[in-house]
Design an enzyme around this catalytic site. Sequence first.
Site, PDB file in Angstrom:
ATOM      1  N   MET A 553     117.508 107.835  18.722  1.00 13.54           N
ATOM      2  CA  MET A 553     117.693 109.095  19.423  1.00 13.54           C
ATOM      3  C   MET A 553     116.376 109.588  20.039  1.00 13.54           C
ATOM      4  O   MET A 553     116.372 110.210  21.094  1.00 13.54           O
ATOM      5  CB  MET A 553     118.245 110.163  18.481  1.00 13.54           C
ATOM      6  CG  MET A 553     119.663 109.872  17.987  1.00 13.54           C
ATOM      7  SD  MET A 553     120.218 111.105  16.799  1.00 13.54           S
ATOM      8  CE  MET A 553     120.190 112.577  17.800  1.00 13.54           C
ATOM      9  N   CYS A 554     115.269 109.334  19.378  1.00 11.37           N
ATOM     10  CA  CYS A 554     113.968 109.761  19.882  1.00 11.37           C
ATOM     11  C   CYS A 554     113.354 108.647  20.733  1.00 11.37           C
ATOM     12  O   CYS A 554     113.613 107.464  20.498  1.00 11.37           O
ATOM     13  CB  CYS A 554     113.019 110.098  18.734  1.00 11.37           C
ATOM     14  SG  CYS A 554     113.585 111.473  17.711  1.00 11.37           S
TER      15      CYS A 554
END
Length: 697
Positions: A553-554
Amino acid sequence: MPIVQFVPFSSLVQPTLWHKLTDLKIDVLKLSDAALPITASYSIGRSVHDRETGQEIALPCNLSVGSESFEHDHKPPHGSVSATGTLKNYNTIEEFKAADKTALFNQEAQDVWNNIIKTRDTSQLSRFLLITFADLKKYKYYYWFAFPAFVSKPAWEIGEEGWRKASEEFELSSIHAQLRGQSSPLPYFLIKKDASGGVSIAPLESYEEFYASTSPEAQTIGFVDPSADPNNPGWPLRNLLAYLRALYPATTSTLRILRWKDSEVPSTPNASWKSQVGTLKVGDAAPIDPALGRPTAVGWEKNPQGKLGPRVADLAPMMDPTRLAAQAVDLNLKLMRWRILPALDLDKISSTRCLLLGAGTLGCYVSRALMGWGVRTITFVDSGKVSFSNPVRQPLFEFADCLDGGKPKAECAAASLKKIFPGINSSGHTLAIPMPGHPIPPSPASLAQAKADVAKLEKLIDEHDVVFLLMDSRESRWLPTVIGAAKGKASLIIIVLNAALGFDTYLVMRHGARASSLSTGADGKPHQRLGCYYCNDIVAPADSLTDRTLDQMCTVTRPGIAPIAAATAVELLASLLQHPEGLYSPAPPTTTAAAGAALDSDQEGINSVLGLVPHQLRGFLNQFRTMPLVGAAYDRCTGCSETVLKAYETEGFSMLLKAFNDAKYLETLTGLDKLFQEGEDALNAVDWHEEGDEDDF
């Protein structure tokens, strides 16, 4: 009889002169030390009344210069007369100190003398010289004035009566009216009385005609006297006397001089005229012989210590810090044009309005690089808030921005830019960009919010010239790609620049122009059709964020990737803006040899002032290598194809809503689904045959 003492000029430099010289130095003179024409003005001498002693205190004999001094058609203020001069600005303090001041002074004095002998032009009698050095980093200005004036040998003497009130001999109101009626102020003028007692005046150049039938005793020479000293006339009288002795020696050994010191008629009965008249004699010396050359001249101004030497004006303490910053921030850019890029159009860059979609690591670094290029309008769009992991990687944020849940990223980033430079026009907008593969809840409130978000994004893109796509996900770039490409038919063409990061790789690219807007370039060749972010990907944008681990996600990257990619994106924009074709500039060849040859050629039509304008740049930090690529536009692209753009223009938000809610919509709209099916059918049609048995493996 007493020898006449002359009050020298005292320079009065307005701060505006230094501001104007700064602009000229940076934008016009650059490294040139060529002499510039300059004007100044002086007025009648003034004095102030000392209330304690009751005495009149004479003010200095001022010659004033300001920003208007560089305007050739500038008219002096009311009651003042003009003086012309030369300004010579040096590039270094060493050159300023080592300048041959004697040669400079003598040349200026010779110019005054030549005008006397050859043209009889009195406008050059109060000529001056100004040499300067401008320390633009410290806002210190070193300067030295010279007011060349010829020395009379023997010296002039004042008659026994000295200087007396002129109102006792002349009708000064008549002289005042005639001087006011002149088309331009007369620094020097002739006076004579007629038979009826009236007074008439004429320019000094009319000496022979005006005094043709007038005896020397009835002749009076007037001049605007900048000296308020009742006993000593001002500096302009020195060259006036030299002028008369050189041109009319037979009638000028004794002269009646009027010191004109009344710019206004006395307003009250108790007030008196200030002008004075006196008789000057030069003795029995032989008249000046022009054939023997000019007389000796003096005139360098003394510094406040009473010594011959330059002065220093330090503007930094008195300047508004904001103005100081405004002048200093672009200094590096303007210096680039002095030696390296004289054709660089900085105004085109500074006037470009940039919209940054994403205020994270890329957004922070892109904004700083844009400021370095002089861009003055930067707008952020982001939906997040500053978190504790941000400040070390995102230079526009600090620890305090993370407290209490975090400040909105876009607004916080905009405020940080203003702290860095108050002159920046920065703003931030908290906005969630709707994305394909992320369905909009069917509730009326959700639909209304999504529609408002789309409308706001459209409006922001309309108000800017360049859109940077700096978001974390692939699908978040789709909507601004479509909106930006759709502007290809409008009068305002939007430049879309994309920057995306991998762990140790990055992509920077410019989106090509809309296919329907392409025509032919200045060279007569058709515009090159370049692709967008989605043209080289036959997969429609979909949800890449759901069901992902934290590292997925990052954006997990090496710390140096973001500033490299951001700087590359901004430099690509700068090169694009400097290309005559702008958005339609062709991409250079991708091979190293061809690119090098193109860069060295002025006939390829692919170079800007800053060099090549690539289409895509893919960087590999693990190899410390950057590879330029060219990606052709794809007619089934989900981002910029005419099919998608026409559907958006025709259906508007309803079309976008289908793309958000239906993962297959864009594939169906562009025909990618048929392409997939054709590929499957081709694979199924192949008769696969394996040679050998399993025992052979």
